[in-house]
Write a protein that holds these residues in place. Structure first.
Motif, PDB file in Angstrom:
ATOM      1  N   MET A   1       0.828  -1.206   0.000  1.00 42.28           N
ATOM      2  CA  MET A   1       0.000   0.000   0.000  1.00 42.28           C
ATOM      3  C   MET A   1       0.858   1.250   0.000  1.00 42.28           C
ATOM      4  O   MET A   1       0.530   2.248  -0.628  1.00 42.28           O
ATOM      5  N   SER A   2       2.018   1.202   0.686  1.00 44.28           N
ATOM      6  CA  SER A   2       2.847   2.397   0.822  1.00 44.28           C
ATOM      7  C   SER A   2       3.424   2.868  -0.505  1.00 44.28           C
ATOM      8  O   SER A   2       3.833   4.011  -0.634  1.00 44.28           O
ATOM      9  N   GLN A   3       3.482   1.957  -1.515  1.00 47.17           N
ATOM     10  CA  GLN A   3       4.033   2.333  -2.808  1.00 47.17           C
ATOM     11  C   GLN A   3       2.977   2.937  -3.738  1.00 47.17           C
ATOM     12  O   GLN A   3       3.314   3.483  -4.788  1.00 47.17           O
ATOM     13  N   ASP A   4       1.705   2.812  -3.381  1.00 51.23           N
ATOM     14  CA  ASP A   4       0.635   3.288  -4.255  1.00 51.23           C
ATOM     15  C   ASP A   4       0.612   4.811  -4.304  1.00 51.23           C
ATOM     16  O   ASP A   4       0.959   5.488  -3.338  1.00 51.23           O
ATOM     17  N   SER A   5       0.146   5.350  -5.444  1.00 51.27           N
ATOM     18  CA  SER A   5      -0.038   6.794  -5.533  1.00 51.27           C
ATOM     19  C   SER A   5      -1.239   7.194  -4.692  1.00 51.27           C
ATOM     20  O   SER A   5      -2.120   6.364  -4.404  1.00 51.27           O
ATOM     21  N   LEU A   6      -1.292   8.453  -4.323  1.00 53.73           N
ATOM     22  CA  LEU A   6      -2.413   8.924  -3.503  1.00 53.73           C
ATOM     23  C   LEU A   6      -3.722   8.775  -4.265  1.00 53.73           C
ATOM     24  O   LEU A   6      -4.750   8.389  -3.693  1.00 53.73           O
ATOM     25  N   THR A   7      -3.692   9.055  -5.559  1.00 57.27           N
ATOM     26  CA  THR A   7      -4.900   8.906  -6.378  1.00 57.27           C
ATOM     27  C   THR A   7      -5.389   7.469  -6.363  1.00 57.27           C
ATOM     28  O   THR A   7      -6.590   7.196  -6.244  1.00 57.27           O
ATOM     29  N   SER A   8      -4.437   6.527  -6.439  1.00 58.75           N
ATOM     30  CA  SER A   8      -4.792   5.113  -6.409  1.00 58.75           C
ATOM     31  C   SER A   8      -5.396   4.718  -5.060  1.00 58.75           C
ATOM     32  O   SER A   8      -6.362   3.944  -5.001  1.00 58.75           O
ATOM     33  N   LEU A   9      -4.842   5.260  -3.986  1.00 60.41           N
ATOM     34  CA  LEU A   9      -5.379   4.959  -2.646  1.00 60.41           C
ATOM     35  C   LEU A   9      -6.810   5.470  -2.510  1.00 60.41           C
ATOM     36  O   LEU A   9      -7.674   4.785  -1.947  1.00 60.41           O
ATOM     37  N   VAL A  10      -7.069   6.680  -3.018  1.00 61.64           N
ATOM     38  CA  VAL A  10      -8.423   7.234  -2.972  1.00 61.64           C
ATOM     39  C   VAL A  10      -9.380   6.354  -3.773  1.00 61.64           C
ATOM     40  O   VAL A  10     -10.494   6.028  -3.320  1.00 61.64           O
ATOM     41  N   GLN A  11      -8.942   5.947  -4.977  1.00 63.55           N
ATOM     42  CA  GLN A  11      -9.791   5.107  -5.820  1.00 63.55           C
ATOM     43  C   GLN A  11     -10.107   3.769  -5.136  1.00 63.55           C
ATOM     44  O   GLN A  11     -11.240   3.292  -5.172  1.00 63.55           O
ATOM     45  N   THR A  12      -9.080   3.182  -4.510  1.00 64.95           N
ATOM     46  CA  THR A  12      -9.290   1.905  -3.822  1.00 64.95           C
ATOM     47  C   THR A  12     -10.282   2.062  -2.681  1.00 64.95           C
ATOM     48  O   THR A  12     -11.183   1.229  -2.498  1.00 64.95           O
ATOM     49  N   TRP A  13     -10.116   3.156  -1.903  1.00 60.78           N
ATOM     50  CA  TRP A  13     -11.045   3.377  -0.793  1.00 60.78           C
ATOM     51  C   TRP A  13     -12.479   3.495  -1.304  1.00 60.78           C
ATOM     52  O   TRP A  13     -13.394   2.843  -0.784  1.00 60.78           O
ATOM     53  N   LEU A  14     -12.689   4.299  -2.326  1.00 62.07           N
ATOM     54  CA  LEU A  14     -14.040   4.538  -2.827  1.00 62.07           C
ATOM     55  C   LEU A  14     -14.608   3.297  -3.517  1.00 62.07           C
ATOM     56  O   LEU A  14     -15.829   3.107  -3.559  1.00 62.07           O
ATOM     57  N   GLN A  15     -13.734   2.454  -4.028  1.00 61.63           N
ATOM     58  CA  GLN A  15     -14.180   1.199  -4.634  1.00 61.63           C
ATOM     59  C   GLN A  15     -14.679   0.222  -3.573  1.00 61.63           C
ATOM     60  O   GLN A  15     -15.642  -0.517  -3.789  1.00 61.63           O
ATOM     61  N   LEU A  42      -5.008   7.546   4.514  1.00 60.04           N
ATOM     62  CA  LEU A  42      -4.984   6.407   3.601  1.00 60.04           C
ATOM     63  C   LEU A  42      -3.633   5.728   3.428  1.00 60.04           C
ATOM     64  O   LEU A  42      -3.584   4.560   3.034  1.00 60.04           O
ATOM     65  N   ARG A  43      -2.540   6.413   3.728  1.00 61.77           N
ATOM     66  CA  ARG A  43      -1.223   5.853   3.407  1.00 61.77           C
ATOM     67  C   ARG A  43      -0.882   4.641   4.275  1.00 61.77           C
ATOM     68  O   ARG A  43      -0.394   3.628   3.788  1.00 61.77           O
ATOM     69  N   ASN A  44      -1.131   4.756   5.576  1.00 62.00           N
ATOM     70  CA  ASN A  44      -0.790   3.658   6.489  1.00 62.00           C
ATOM     71  C   ASN A  44      -2.058   3.059   7.100  1.00 62.00           C
ATOM     72  O   ASN A  44      -3.037   3.766   7.329  1.00 62.00           O
ATOM     73  N   ARG A  45      -2.002   1.760   7.383  1.00 61.82           N
ATOM     74  CA  ARG A  45      -3.152   1.067   7.960  1.00 61.82           C
ATOM     75  C   ARG A  45      -3.158   1.192   9.483  1.00 61.82           C
ATOM     76  O   ARG A  45      -2.096   1.273  10.108  1.00 61.82           O
ATOM     77  N   ILE A  46      -4.352   1.188  10.061  1.00 60.42           N
ATOM     78  CA  ILE A  46      -4.458   1.089  11.514  1.00 60.42           C
ATOM     79  C   ILE A  46      -3.784  -0.212  11.930  1.00 60.42           C
ATOM     80  O   ILE A  46      -3.981  -1.260  11.313  1.00 60.42           O
TER      81      ILE A  46
END
Length: 598
Positions: A1-15, A42-46
């Protein structure tokens, strides 16, 4: 997850996220271009640790929310199905407290297990935490989940996991579950469904279990006295939590009728409106209970924290309210339990436990009684699992406690249990009163027998983990260990559980597990002083736990105050002068050390 772009993280969350509230939070940050906030969310997990999850409820992988609960549940369900297939069919127990979203999180958790055809013993209403570990043993379940953040602020929630032995998960199981969570992040097809009937859902489990729990608590409390008598009239507060849903039932089963609940705090309220912090350890938390007791003419208060796994006591002593510390209540309960052991009990095969930051008095009491004593790392995930281990070796464990108001009675369950603690304490109070003793009198009697143990537990504020590490690096680079001097004190023993060192053992290896990921030092000094200094894993604090065993209250009090002053001057002010603490530091007897450093 840490390597993903911020845009990708947002898309994954909304998906993945189907909760309208948390979806809209992330969408709003995206539309506002709030990249810093999105990175934080979004960058790091709980982190899955300390027997589960705990944190602020908000949108994002770093927070407690419906999606992170689904992910944790899918990981745990898959772990049980693949790594514990022989017991998976025995199901999991799922309970929740009365916090915001707790009921919803419990339903979403259940979906993951039902998806893998693992039965769910689902508690259909909010419950005290101890009912889950009790339920794991009662139903012989493969695991238990309690949705709670205990006494955290209203905006927090958590997800506590129990293993098949009824104890909180510990190493290495927690790491294996954490890995399984990472392998099962995408919600399964039924993940977001509302609860619906299923052959795998036992949705009246709490109604079935509660009478068994009440009976077990009643029988155990009565077994600790030769003749049951009711305690003096008292005031009870569950601090807006779930204790008020069960403790009155337990009292009724014991024939205890003369008590009053604090009206404004009697029913569950997830906003905890009458207290700044819903933790009976915190100053002011019992103010309303004291007002109620004064109005009602009662001299005893008992309290639970919001999920009722902790227990607190206050008594009117010479016209003023005296709040007993966790160590006080621990040794009082231990004294009562020791006295209840019958003459046929093999005391050499009886073990009591406490943690390395709790009072050493329990060890002295056990030695005087001829019982075994074990010290563990902090937390009941350690004490409960160590208790299970020593039982395999033929020992009996009647009692364990930690200074943070936690008390375990394995006859009922393998976790801290504020309901059972209340019942046993009330039995003890009636016995002491019959002997002409108040609770405070009994405590002084214990001090007279085993030495006066004075404690001072508090913390320095550490704004970031780097500063905490800097402080401990400075301490280790100093000459304190080599010179065996700490201010005007002599260092008798030095234990470093971060680096795995103990000056008292033949090979310098500690008898407790080392943990390079946390900072923890314990020093034994002359003048009967022992203290532990550790970085908190969940709060921006460096905590200290100082204890002195002296011939008198004055000697013990002076020793703990001198030890604190030395910690402040020799360590904190030398290596991290920006760290601060309260201007008033109380000791367990009520003496207050006034500071002028800020």
């Amino acid at each position: 997850m840490s390597q993903d772009s911020l845009t990708s993280l947002v898309q994954t969350w909304l998906q993945w996220d189907q909760d309208p509230k948390t979806r809209s939070e992330i969408e709003q940050f995206r539309d506002d271009g709030a990249e810093t906030e999105l990175e934080l969310r979004l960058r790091n997990r709980i982190e899955f640790g300390t027997a589960g999850l705990r944190g602020r409820m908000a949108a994002g992988f770093a927070c407690m929310n419906s999606l992170t609960v689904i992910q944790a549940s899918q990981g745990l369900a898959k772990f049980i199905k693949t790594q514990r297939p022989e017991i998976a069919s025995q199901g999991v127990v799922i309970g929740h407290d009365a916090r915001h979203n707790s009921d919803r999180f419990a339903v979403l958790a259940a979906n993951a297990f039902i998806a893998l055809q693992i039965p769910v013993w689902f508690f259909e209403q909010e419950v005290p935490t101890p009912l889950v570990p009790f339920g794991v043993n009662h139903f012989k379940a493969a695991a238990g989940i309690m949705v709670t953040a205990s006494h955290n602020p209203p905006q927090d929630n958590g997800y506590k996991v129990y293993s098949s032995n009824g104890a909180q998960i510990n190493r290495p199981e927690d790491g294996e579950i954490a890995q399984s969570i990472l392998e099962n992040l995408e919600p399964w097809p039924t993940a977001w469904e509302d609860q619906r009937p299923s052959q795998y859902l036992h949705d009246n489990s709490y109604r079935e279990l509660l009478p068994h729990y009440v009976k077990q608590v009643e029988e155990y409390a009565k077994s600790t006295v030769s003749e049951w008598k009711s305690p003096r009239p008292f005031v009870y507060t569950p601090l807006h939590g779930v204790g008020g849903l069960v403790l009155p039932t337990v009292c009724q089963s014991l024939g205890i009728q003369d008590f009053v609940s604090v009206p404004a705090q009697e029913k569950p309220d997830p906003d905890f409106p009458t207290v700044k912090f819903p933790n009976p350890e915190e100053a002011g938390a019992l103010d309303l209970a004291m007002e109620t007791a004064d109005k009602e003419g009662k001299s005893l208060i008992i309290a639970n924290d919001p999920d009722a796994d902790r227990f607190a006591v206050a008594e009117k002593v010479n016209g003023k309210w005296f709040l007993f510390t966790g160590n006080h209540v621990g040794v009082l309960l231990a004294s009562h339990v020791f006295e209840s052991l019958d003459t046929t009990t093999d005391l050499s095969k009886t073990t009591v436990l406490t943690t390395t930051v709790s009072s050493s008095m329990l060890g002295r009491m056990a030695a005087a009684k001829g019982c075994q004593f074990k010290e563990t790392l902090t937390g009941f995930k350690w004490m409960a699992n160590v208790a299970r281990d020593v039982e395999k070796d033929g020992q009996t464990v009647p009692f364990a406690y930690e200074e943070a108001l936690g008390y375990m009675f394995p006859s009922v369950c393998y976790d801290k249990d504020g309901i059972t603690a209340a019942a046993v304490f009330l039995a003890a109070e009636a016995k002491w009163r019959d002997q002409g003793l108040t609770i405070y009198d009994k405590l002084q009697q214990i001090f007279t027998t085993h030495g006066h143990h004075e404690t001072m537990n508090n913390y320095f504020r550490s704004p970031n983990p780097e500063l905490t590490i800097k402080l401990f690096q400075g301490i280790r680079s100093g000459s304190f260990l080599a010179d065996k001097k700490f201010g005007n004190f002599k260092v008798m023993r030095w234990r470093d559980l971060t680096e795995g060192y103990d000056s008292a053992s033949p090979n310098n290896k500690p008898d407790l597990p080392e943990d390079p990921t946390s900072q923890m030092l314990t020093l034994w000094l002359d003048r009967g002083v022992r203290f532990t200094f550790r970085g908190s894993g969940t709060e921006p604090k460096v905590k200290f736990y100082i204890e002195s065993n002296g011939d008198s209250l004055d000697d013990a009090t002076k020793a703990v105050c001198d030890a604190f002053t030395t910690i402040q001057e020799e360590w904190v002010q030398r290596y991290t002068p920006s760290m601060t603490c309260s201007k008033q530091i109380p000791t367990s007897s009520g003496h207050v050390l006034e500071l002028d450093h800020q």
